[in-house]
Design a protein around this motif. Structure first.
Motif, PDB file in Angstrom:
ATOM      1  N   HIS A  57       0.834  -1.201   0.000  1.00  0.00           N
ATOM      2  CA  HIS A  57       0.000   0.000   0.000  1.00  0.00           C
ATOM      3  C   HIS A  57       0.873   1.257   0.000  1.00  0.00           C
ATOM      4  O   HIS A  57       0.891   2.020   0.970  1.00  0.00           O
ATOM      5  CB  HIS A  57      -0.950  -0.046   1.195  1.00  0.00           C
ATOM      6  CG  HIS A  57      -1.874  -1.222   1.170  1.00  0.00           C
ATOM      7  ND1 HIS A  57      -2.543  -1.677   2.282  1.00  0.00           N
ATOM      8  CD2 HIS A  57      -2.238  -2.042   0.147  1.00  0.00           C
ATOM      9  CE1 HIS A  57      -3.273  -2.728   1.943  1.00  0.00           C
ATOM     10  NE2 HIS A  57      -3.107  -2.971   0.653  1.00  0.00           N
TER      11      HIS A  57
ATOM     12  N   TYR B 187      -9.594   4.176   0.505  1.00  0.00           N
ATOM     13  CA  TYR B 187      -9.062   2.857   0.152  1.00  0.00           C
ATOM     14  C   TYR B 187      -9.545   1.858   1.200  1.00  0.00           C
ATOM     15  O   TYR B 187     -10.007   2.249   2.287  1.00  0.00           O
ATOM     16  CB  TYR B 187      -7.532   2.890   0.072  1.00  0.00           C
ATOM     17  CG  TYR B 187      -6.862   3.613   1.226  1.00  0.00           C
ATOM     18  CD1 TYR B 187      -6.481   2.943   2.382  1.00  0.00           C
ATOM     19  CD2 TYR B 187      -6.639   4.984   1.169  1.00  0.00           C
ATOM     20  CE1 TYR B 187      -5.889   3.607   3.435  1.00  0.00           C
ATOM     21  CE2 TYR B 187      -6.054   5.663   2.227  1.00  0.00           C
ATOM     22  CZ  TYR B 187      -5.685   4.969   3.356  1.00  0.00           C
ATOM     23  OH  TYR B 187      -5.111   5.638   4.414  1.00  0.00           O
TER      24      TYR B 187
ATOM     25  N   ILE C  46      -1.257   5.295  -3.804  1.00  0.00           N
ATOM     26  CA  ILE C  46      -2.641   5.515  -3.391  1.00  0.00           C
ATOM     27  C   ILE C  46      -3.054   6.955  -3.660  1.00  0.00           C
ATOM     28  O   ILE C  46      -4.141   7.218  -4.191  1.00  0.00           O
ATOM     29  CB  ILE C  46      -2.840   5.170  -1.901  1.00  0.00           C
ATOM     30  CG1 ILE C  46      -2.584   3.684  -1.653  1.00  0.00           C
ATOM     31  CG2 ILE C  46      -4.262   5.524  -1.458  1.00  0.00           C
ATOM     32  CD1 ILE C  46      -2.610   3.292  -0.189  1.00  0.00           C
TER      33      ILE C  46
ATOM     34  N   TYR D 108     -11.007  -0.105  -9.273  1.00  0.00           N
ATOM     35  CA  TYR D 108     -11.274  -0.569  -7.911  1.00  0.00           C
ATOM     36  C   TYR D 108     -12.258  -1.731  -7.928  1.00  0.00           C
ATOM     37  O   TYR D 108     -13.318  -1.674  -8.555  1.00  0.00           O
ATOM     38  CB  TYR D 108     -11.844   0.543  -7.021  1.00  0.00           C
ATOM     39  CG  TYR D 108     -12.208  -0.020  -5.651  1.00  0.00           C
ATOM     40  CD1 TYR D 108     -11.217  -0.235  -4.701  1.00  0.00           C
ATOM     41  CD2 TYR D 108     -13.516  -0.428  -5.361  1.00  0.00           C
ATOM     42  CE1 TYR D 108     -11.521  -0.827  -3.480  1.00  0.00           C
ATOM     43  CE2 TYR D 108     -13.826  -1.008  -4.139  1.00  0.00           C
ATOM     44  CZ  TYR D 108     -12.832  -1.213  -3.201  1.00  0.00           C
ATOM     45  OH  TYR D 108     -13.122  -1.807  -2.000  1.00  0.00           O
TER      46      TYR D 108
ATOM     47  N   ASN E 201      -7.535   3.233  -5.880  1.00  0.00           N
ATOM     48  CA  ASN E 201      -8.034   3.285  -4.494  1.00  0.00           C
ATOM     49  C   ASN E 201      -7.558   2.091  -3.668  1.00  0.00           C
ATOM     50  O   ASN E 201      -8.288   1.582  -2.826  1.00  0.00           O
ATOM     51  CB  ASN E 201      -9.566   3.335  -4.460  1.00  0.00           C
ATOM     52  CG  ASN E 201     -10.130   4.605  -5.052  1.00  0.00           C
ATOM     53  OD1 ASN E 201     -10.311   4.691  -6.265  1.00  0.00           O
ATOM     54  ND2 ASN E 201     -10.401   5.596  -4.213  1.00  0.00           N
ATOM     55  N   HIS E 202      -6.317   1.676  -3.891  1.00  0.00           N
ATOM     56  CA  HIS E 202      -5.863   0.493  -3.158  1.00  0.00           C
ATOM     57  C   HIS E 202      -4.348   0.448  -2.960  1.00  0.00           C
ATOM     58  O   HIS E 202      -3.880   0.417  -1.828  1.00  0.00           O
ATOM     59  CB  HIS E 202      -6.340  -0.767  -3.901  1.00  0.00           C
ATOM     60  CG  HIS E 202      -6.119  -2.050  -3.153  1.00  0.00           C
ATOM     61  ND1 HIS E 202      -6.946  -3.147  -3.304  1.00  0.00           N
ATOM     62  CD2 HIS E 202      -5.184  -2.429  -2.272  1.00  0.00           C
ATOM     63  CE1 HIS E 202      -6.520  -4.135  -2.526  1.00  0.00           C
ATOM     64  NE2 HIS E 202      -5.441  -3.718  -1.894  1.00  0.00           N
TER      65      HIS E 202
ATOM     66  N   VAL F 179      -6.307   7.805  -6.341  1.00  0.00           N
ATOM     67  CA  VAL F 179      -7.628   8.283  -5.913  1.00  0.00           C
ATOM     68  C   VAL F 179      -8.049   9.545  -6.668  1.00  0.00           C
ATOM     69  O   VAL F 179      -9.142  10.067  -6.435  1.00  0.00           O
ATOM     70  CB  VAL F 179      -7.674   8.552  -4.388  1.00  0.00           C
ATOM     71  CG1 VAL F 179      -7.327   7.294  -3.609  1.00  0.00           C
ATOM     72  CG2 VAL F 179      -6.753   9.704  -3.992  1.00  0.00           C
TER      73      VAL F 179
END
Length: 360
Positions: free
Chosen positions: A119, A254, A124, A153, A179-180, A128
Motif C-alpha cells: 500500500h 481505500y 494511493i 477498484y 483506491n488500493h 484516488v
C-alpha cells in the motif's frame, strides 16, 4: 527462520522473506497487516497469511503454502472456494495452521515467481484522483522498459483477482490498483526489489507542508474522554492543513481506511472538546468516529483503536498530504464501503488485529 516446513537453507526463499520484511518495515509502503507477498516454486506458492504483518517475515511464521494451478482453475471457474483459498492449502507444510491472505487468488493468477503487493502511499495518492489515468501515465513514462497497467477498484478477494487475471497473460511488471495500492512482479527477488526501488522513485510526489501539532491543546480537548492524542508525530499531518482535513473528511479513500478507521473521520469545531462532540453525536443517534481531527492542532484517536488502526492513521496522513491542492478525488461509494464492513474475511482480519493488540 523457515516458514512452516519450508527449508531455512533455501537462499532464494530467505531472500524473499527479507524482501517481505523490508517492505513491511517501511510505513510509506505497508502499514500494519496491509500488503502481501508471494513466492512460487514447483507448483506451490507461499503467500502471506491473513492478519499477519510483513514486518515480521523471517522472525515469525507468516507464510502459507497453497497449490497454484487448482486455485487458478477455481478462480476462473467462478468456484467460491477461490475467495478464501483455504481449500488449496498444503496442510502438511502449514505448521502454524495459518489462513491465506484474502488476496491469495490474484497472486496465483499472476504467472511471475515473485509478487509483492503493498500500500504505497504515493501510489494511493495518485490512484484516488479523478484524472488518475493521465497523471499515472505521466509518472510511469519515466520507466519505459517496464510493462504496467492500471486496475479499476474492486473489492479485494475474487472480484479484484478476476480483474487482475484479465491482464495476467501480458505478464505486467507493475499494476497500479485504483483506491488500493500497487503490485510489482518479477522472476527473482532481486528483480522485484530493483523494480520496487525504481517505481517508488517514479511515483514519488511532493508532501504538502504543514504546521506542528499542539500537544497541550489536544490533551485538553481529550480530558475525561475515551480518546487520546496520536502518539506518532507524523499522524498529525491529517489535521494540520485545510486541504488535508478536507480530503480526509470527504470520504473513504481505500479499503484499509474503511476497515481500520471506519467510514467517517470526525472533525471538531474550533475549541470543541471530544466529550462535547460525542454528546452532540449521541443526541442525533450517530456513532462516534474512531479518529477525530482538531484542525490546526492535530489528531485524536479512540482508546479502543488497535495497533493496526493506529498505524492506519499514519497511512491516511501520508496519503492526504500527497493529494494535490484542489484535486478532484474519487472516493469509495456507500455500496463499496458496505461491501467491506460486512465482509467475513475483513472481520476475521480485524479479530486477529484485536487479539494481537490485547497480547501486546
Amino acid at each position: 527462520m523457515a516458514s512452516g516446513n519450508r527449508s531455512g537453507n533455501d537462499p532464494a526463499f530467505n531472500a524473499f522473506l527479507e524482501l517481505s520484511r523490508d517492505i513491511g518495515s517501511d510505513v510509506l509502503k505497508t502499514q500494519g497487516a496491509g500488503g502481501n507477498t508471494s513466492f512460487k516454486c514447483d507448483g506451490v506458492m507461499w503467500v502471506k497469511a491473513s492478519g499477519t504483518w510483513l514486518a515480521h517475515a523471517g522472525e515469525r511464521d507468516i507464510m502459507v503454502p497453497v497449490t497454484v494451478a487448482p486455485l487458478v482453475a477455481a478462480l476462473r471457474a467462478g468456484d467460491p472456494s477461490a475467495e478464501k483459498s483455504t481449500d488449496f492449502i498444503v496442510t502438511a507444510l502449514n505448521a502454524s495452521g495459518l489462513r491465506p491472505s484474502i488476496e491469495t487468488s490474484f497472486h496465483a493468477a499472476l504467472p511471475q515467481a515473485v509478487v509483492a503487493h503493498y500500500h504505497c502511499v504515493n501510489a494511493i495518492a495518485l490512484s484516488v484522483l479523478n484524472d488518475r489515468d493521465a497523471v499515472i501515465a505521466g509518472h510511469m513514462a519515466k520507466l519505459p522498459d517496464l510493462r504496467w497497467a492500471t486496475i479499476p477498484y474492486r473489492r479485494p478477494g475474487t472480484p479484484l483477482a478476476l480483474e487482475i487475471d484479465r491482464v495476467a497473460e501480458t505478464r505486467p511488471d507493475v499494476l497500479i490498483l485504483y483506491n488500493h495500492g500497487i503490485i510489482v512482479t518479477g522472476e527473482t527477488v532481486e528483480e522485484v526489489r530493483e523494480r520496487i526501488e525504481r517505481v517508488t522513485e517514479a511515483l514519488s510526489v511532493a508532501v504538502r507542508a504543514e504546521a506542528t501539532a499542539d500537544s497541550a491543546a489536544l490533551t485538553a480537548l481529550t480530558e475525561g474522554s475515551d480518546f487520546h492524542v496520536a502518539e506518532d508525530a507524523e499522524s498529525h499531518k491529517t489535521a494540520l492543513s485545510p486541504a488535508n482535513v478536507s480530503f480526509a473528511a470527504g470520504g473513504s479513500l481505500y479499503p484499509d481506511h474503511v476497515i481500520f478507521l471506519g467510514t467517517e473521520i470526525g472533525v471538531l469545531a474550533g475549541g470543541e472538546t471530544v466529550n462535547a462532540y460525542a454528546d452532540t453525536r449521541r443526541a442525533h443517534d450517530l456513532s462516534i468516529p474512531k479518529m477525530l481531527l482538531a484542525p490546526g492542532l492535530g489528531v485524536l484517536l479512540a482508546n479502543e483503536l488497535t495497533a493496526g488502526g493506529r498505524v492506519m492513521a499514519r497511512c491516511l496522513a501520508e496519503v492526504v498530504s500527497r493529494i494535490p491542492d484542489g484535486a478532484s478525488v474519487a472516493y469509495l461509494n456507500a455500496d463499496e464501503e458496505y461491501e467491506l464492513t460486512h465482509w467475513e474475511a475483513e472481520q476475521y482480519r480485524q479479530a486477529l488485529d484485536r487479539k494481537a493488540s490485547r497480547q501486546a
